[in-house]
Design a protein around this motif. Structure first.
Motif, PDB file in Angstrom:
ATOM      1  N   LYS A 312      83.423  -6.834  54.575  1.00 24.63           N
ATOM      2  CA  LYS A 312      83.072  -7.851  53.955  1.00 24.63           C
ATOM      3  C   LYS A 312      83.766  -9.188  54.867  1.00 24.63           C
ATOM      4  N   ARG A 313      84.489  -8.749  55.670  1.00 25.83           N
ATOM      5  CA  ARG A 313      84.857  -9.539  57.278  1.00 25.83           C
ATOM      6  C   ARG A 313      83.393 -10.183  57.883  1.00 25.83           C
ATOM      7  N   TYR A 314      82.160  -9.781  57.872  1.00 22.01           N
ATOM      8  CA  TYR A 314      81.281  -9.796  58.125  1.00 22.01           C
ATOM      9  C   TYR A 314      81.086 -10.797  57.159  1.00 22.01           C
ATOM     10  N   ASN A 315      80.968 -10.801  56.084  1.00 21.96           N
ATOM     11  CA  ASN A 315      80.246 -11.654  54.997  1.00 21.96           C
ATOM     12  C   ASN A 315      81.001 -11.345  53.733  1.00 21.96           C
ATOM     13  N   SER A 316      81.842 -12.225  53.478  1.00 29.17           N
ATOM     14  CA  SER A 316      82.974 -12.435  52.304  1.00 29.17           C
ATOM     15  C   SER A 316      82.154 -12.539  50.437  1.00 29.17           C
ATOM     16  N   SER A 317      80.936 -11.834  50.951  1.00 29.23           N
ATOM     17  CA  SER A 317      80.566 -11.155  49.530  1.00 29.23           C
ATOM     18  C   SER A 317      80.200 -10.129  48.730  1.00 29.23           C
ATOM     19  N   ASP A 318      80.429  -9.883  47.877  1.00 26.91           N
ATOM     20  CA  ASP A 318      80.974  -8.180  47.665  1.00 26.91           C
ATOM     21  C   ASP A 318      79.752  -7.750  47.035  1.00 26.91           C
ATOM     22  N   ARG A 319      78.479  -8.885  46.946  1.00 20.36           N
ATOM     23  CA  ARG A 319      77.096  -8.653  46.416  1.00 20.36           C
ATOM     24  C   ARG A 319      75.895  -8.504  48.313  1.00 20.36           C
ATOM     25  N   TYR A 320      77.016  -9.090  49.163  1.00 20.00           N
ATOM     26  CA  TYR A 320      76.787  -8.408  50.455  1.00 20.00           C
ATOM     27  C   TYR A 320      76.750  -7.355  51.104  1.00 20.00           C
ATOM     28  N   ALA A 321      78.183  -6.691  50.894  1.00 21.98           N
ATOM     29  CA  ALA A 321      78.356  -5.526  51.540  1.00 21.98           C
ATOM     30  C   ALA A 321      78.406  -4.607  50.917  1.00 21.98           C
ATOM     31  N   LEU A 322      77.717  -4.600  49.262  1.00 22.44           N
ATOM     32  CA  LEU A 322      76.997  -3.410  49.204  1.00 22.44           C
ATOM     33  C   LEU A 322      75.421  -3.641  49.440  1.00 22.44           C
ATOM     34  N   ALA A 323      75.425  -4.372  49.638  1.00 20.72           N
ATOM     35  CA  ALA A 323      73.792  -4.135  49.986  1.00 20.72           C
ATOM     36  C   ALA A 323      73.368  -3.296  51.207  1.00 20.72           C
ATOM     37  N   VAL A 324      74.676  -3.832  52.121  1.00 17.52           N
ATOM     38  CA  VAL A 324      74.971  -3.204  53.696  1.00 17.52           C
ATOM     39  C   VAL A 324      75.484  -1.955  53.339  1.00 17.52           C
ATOM     40  N   GLY A 325      76.035  -1.077  52.129  1.00 15.20           N
ATOM     41  CA  GLY A 325      76.070   0.321  51.487  1.00 15.20           C
ATOM     42  C   GLY A 325      75.517   0.511  51.279  1.00 15.20           C
ATOM     43  N   LEU A 326      74.318   0.177  50.564  1.00 18.08           N
ATOM     44  CA  LEU A 326      72.814   0.855  49.320  1.00 18.08           C
ATOM     45  C   LEU A 326      72.291   0.942  50.599  1.00 18.08           C
ATOM     46  N   LEU A 327      71.350   0.003  51.499  1.00 20.11           N
ATOM     47  CA  LEU A 327      70.593   0.234  52.559  1.00 20.11           C
ATOM     48  C   LEU A 327      70.904   1.005  53.457  1.00 20.11           C
ATOM     49  N   ALA A 328      71.675   0.892  53.797  1.00 22.68           N
ATOM     50  CA  ALA A 328      72.756   2.015  54.749  1.00 22.68           C
ATOM     51  C   ALA A 328      72.105   3.364  53.941  1.00 22.68           C
ATOM     52  N   ASN A 329      72.359   4.001  53.115  1.00 21.07           N
ATOM     53  CA  ASN A 329      72.575   4.859  52.718  1.00 21.07           C
ATOM     54  C   ASN A 329      71.067   5.801  52.047  1.00 21.07           C
ATOM     55  N   GLN A 330      70.211   4.773  52.188  1.00 19.64           N
ATOM     56  CA  GLN A 330      68.871   5.315  52.389  1.00 19.64           C
ATOM     57  C   GLN A 330      68.313   5.167  53.113  1.00 19.64           C
ATOM     58  N   ILE A 331      68.562   3.859  54.384  1.00 16.24           N
ATOM     59  CA  ILE A 331      68.133   4.368  55.663  1.00 16.24           C
ATOM     60  C   ILE A 331      68.179   5.661  55.752  1.00 16.24           C
ATOM     61  N   SER A 332      69.409   6.282  55.756  1.00 17.55           N
ATOM     62  CA  SER A 332      70.750   7.761  56.066  1.00 17.55           C
ATOM     63  C   SER A 332      69.215   9.078  55.521  1.00 17.55           C
ATOM     64  N   GLY A 333      68.098   8.921  54.598  1.00 19.04           N
ATOM     65  CA  GLY A 333      67.669   9.518  54.247  1.00 19.04           C
ATOM     66  C   GLY A 333      68.425   9.983  52.769  1.00 19.04           C
ATOM     67  N   GLN A 334      69.302   9.107  52.105  1.00 21.55           N
ATOM     68  CA  GLN A 334      70.236   9.043  50.361  1.00 21.55           C
ATOM     69  C   GLN A 334      68.997   8.383  49.280  1.00 21.55           C
ATOM     70  N   PRO A 335      69.199   9.236  47.928  1.00 25.40           N
ATOM     71  CA  PRO A 335      68.263   8.545  46.614  1.00 25.40           C
ATOM     72  C   PRO A 335      68.628   7.420  47.213  1.00 25.40           C
ATOM     73  N   PRO A 336      67.685   7.246  45.903  1.00 27.44           N
ATOM     74  CA  PRO A 336      68.250   5.355  45.606  1.00 27.44           C
ATOM     75  C   PRO A 336      69.096   5.520  44.035  1.00 27.44           C
ATOM     76  N   LEU A 337      69.957   4.148  43.786  1.00 28.77           N
ATOM     77  CA  LEU A 337      71.384   4.024  42.438  1.00 28.77           C
ATOM     78  C   LEU A 337      69.822   5.265  40.886  1.00 28.77           C
ATOM     79  N   ARG A 338      71.175   5.843  40.876  1.00 27.70           N
ATOM     80  CA  ARG A 338      70.680   6.690  39.962  1.00 27.70           C
ATOM     81  C   ARG A 338      70.219   5.268  38.653  1.00 27.70           C
ATOM     82  N   ARG A 339      71.162   4.521  39.275  1.00 31.74           N
ATOM     83  CA  ARG A 339      71.239   3.739  38.154  1.00 31.74           C
ATOM     84  C   ARG A 339      70.259   2.825  38.299  1.00 31.74           C
ATOM     85  N   ASP A 340      69.781   1.759  37.862  1.00 29.59           N
ATOM     86  CA  ASP A 340      68.810   0.564  38.548  1.00 29.59           C
ATOM     87  C   ASP A 340      69.438  -0.524  38.104  1.00 29.59           C
TER      88      ASP A 340
END
Length: 408
Positions: A312-340
């Motif tokens: 959030k120091r890059y962008n103060s939005s919760d949405r932004y930080a969560l999008a970075v984390g979720l996208l990073a997870n899936q780039i690394s090969g982790q599965p998508p959200l269990r609950r969409d």
């Protein structure tokens, strides 16, 4: 007076009125430009006091003769974080951004090795930031998005009272970047708000965290991928990124339980039944975590950790930080959200979204980019088509709508 004479007089009057309107408009434009030029002349003194040479200032403002009206329009219309939650995440975390991220991981493996070695930031996090900020650099070639940073910031400093202080500060920083020789004046391009390069640094962030990872003597976030990715990682490192630690976890909430406000340890969350969605244990049970539910209890839930707040120091939005984390997870090969996310329609794939845009364009409803991302223009086009074919005008990019179009 005959009808013909009356018509002639009315027509003549309308022409005179039209000409007068054009003259008035031109005079207003000229006056505005003259006012802008006076502002530039006055700002020269501020720049000089901040250490900017006359040569640098003249070079920067050589082609900046009037404000950029589109910048002011964009400043007044920023719906990104007001859009439904699912729309934001569908635009950022999709099969295209994931697939391209994995390809970039291979293409830039050595650079990412250096990023992890020098800054201790996970390569997938850096790739996700690169995707969200510039679509892995694709946005930098789009003349409809990229513009002269000096003109954009001058426009905001001159005419946008809400952003005036910010813009003046960033403008001085941009002039110092130019004076330092890291980039030529014609290369100093960025977004309407002055965010620059592959990883969209505002000028003061550039000054604080940009690095020369490729070793050529310049901090070039516009054309050097190593410099851009290294700079993003340096920002995170300097703001406290913890190497080897997760940003957070998707969790399952127990029914009928109330949850504490603020932070608690992962062990305390687990004790009240908040467990990881993948069934695994928390690796550091004493780490402090905070619950995030962007759609309430009926949507996906997350326990976020220290590294989430660093994002959030890059962008103060919760949405932004969560999008970075979720996208990073899936780039690394982790599965998508269990609950969409809760969408009131059947979601399209990225390719299907592009198909929808193409079909909307073919029917004359849409003239924007076929980019697979649903923004304001796409939503308005969808609504117009929905009105014509008798569907609810909700603007949703749904499989239901695409199926109707395929049958036409």
């Amino acid at each position: 007076m005959t009808v013909r004479a009356l018509t002639k007089r009315v027509t003549s009057s309308l022409k005179i009125a039209a000409v007068a309107a054009v003259i008035a408009s031109s005079a207003t434009s000229a006056f505005a430009d003259a006012g802008f030029q006076r502002w530039v002349s006055e700002f020269r003194g501020v720049a000089t006091q901040s250490g900017i040479t006359r040569a640098t200032f003249d070079r920067a403002f050589a082609n900046v003769t009037a404000p950029d009206r589109e910048v002011l329009e964009l400043a007044q219309n920023q719906p990104e974080f007001n859009a439904p939650v699912w729309q934001y995440f569908d635009n950022q975390v999709n099969d295209e951004s994931i697939g391209n991220g994995r390809r970039m991981a291979q293409q830039h493996r050595r650079t990412l090795d250096a990023v992890e070695r020098n800054f201790g930031v996970d390569r997938n996090i850096v790739l996700a930031i690169w995707s969200i900020e510039s679509r892995y650099g694709q946005a930098l070639t789009n003349e409809r998005i990229m513009r002269n940073v000096i003109r954009s910031l001058s426009t905001l400093a001159y005419a946008d009272k809400k952003r005036q202080r910010f813009a003046r500060q960033q403008l001085i920083a941009a002039l110092k970047i130019l004076q330092n020789g890291d980039v030529r004046a014609d290369q100093l391009t960025g977004s309407w708000a002055g965010a620059m390069g592959h990883t969209q640094f505002i000028p003061t962030s550039y000054q604080a965290w940009a690095v020369d990872l490729d070793g050529n003597g310049k901090r070039d976030i516009w054309t050097s991928v190593p410099d851009a990715l290294g700079s993003a990682a340096n920002l995170l490192k300097d703001n406290g990124w913890r190497n080897g630690h997760a940003w957070g976890y998707e969790v399952v909430l127990p029914k009928g339980r109330k949850f504490p406000a603020g932070k608690a340890t992962l062990a305390q969350w687990q004790a009240i039944g908040v467990v990881r969605a993948d069934g695994q244990n928390y690796p550091r049970p004493n780490d402090q975590a905070e619950l995030k539910v962007l759609e309430g209890r009926e949507g996906p839930a997350f326990l976020v950790l220290h590294n989430f707040n660093v994002l959030k120091r890059y962008n103060s939005s919760d949405r932004y930080a969560l999008a970075v984390g979720l996208l990073a997870n899936q780039i690394s090969g982790q599965p998508p959200l269990r609950r969409d996310w809760n969408r009131p329609f059947t979601r399209l794939s990225f390719t299907e979204t592009q198909e929808l845009q193409k079909r909307l364009s073919a029917h004359g409803y849409y003239n924007g980019e076929i980019d697979g991302r649903i923004g304001g223009a796409s939503r308005e086009a969808i609504k117009a088509l929905q009105a014509r074919i008798g569907m609810a005008q909700d603007g949703h990019p749904s499989m239901e709508l695409l199926s109707r179009l395929r049958k036409q």
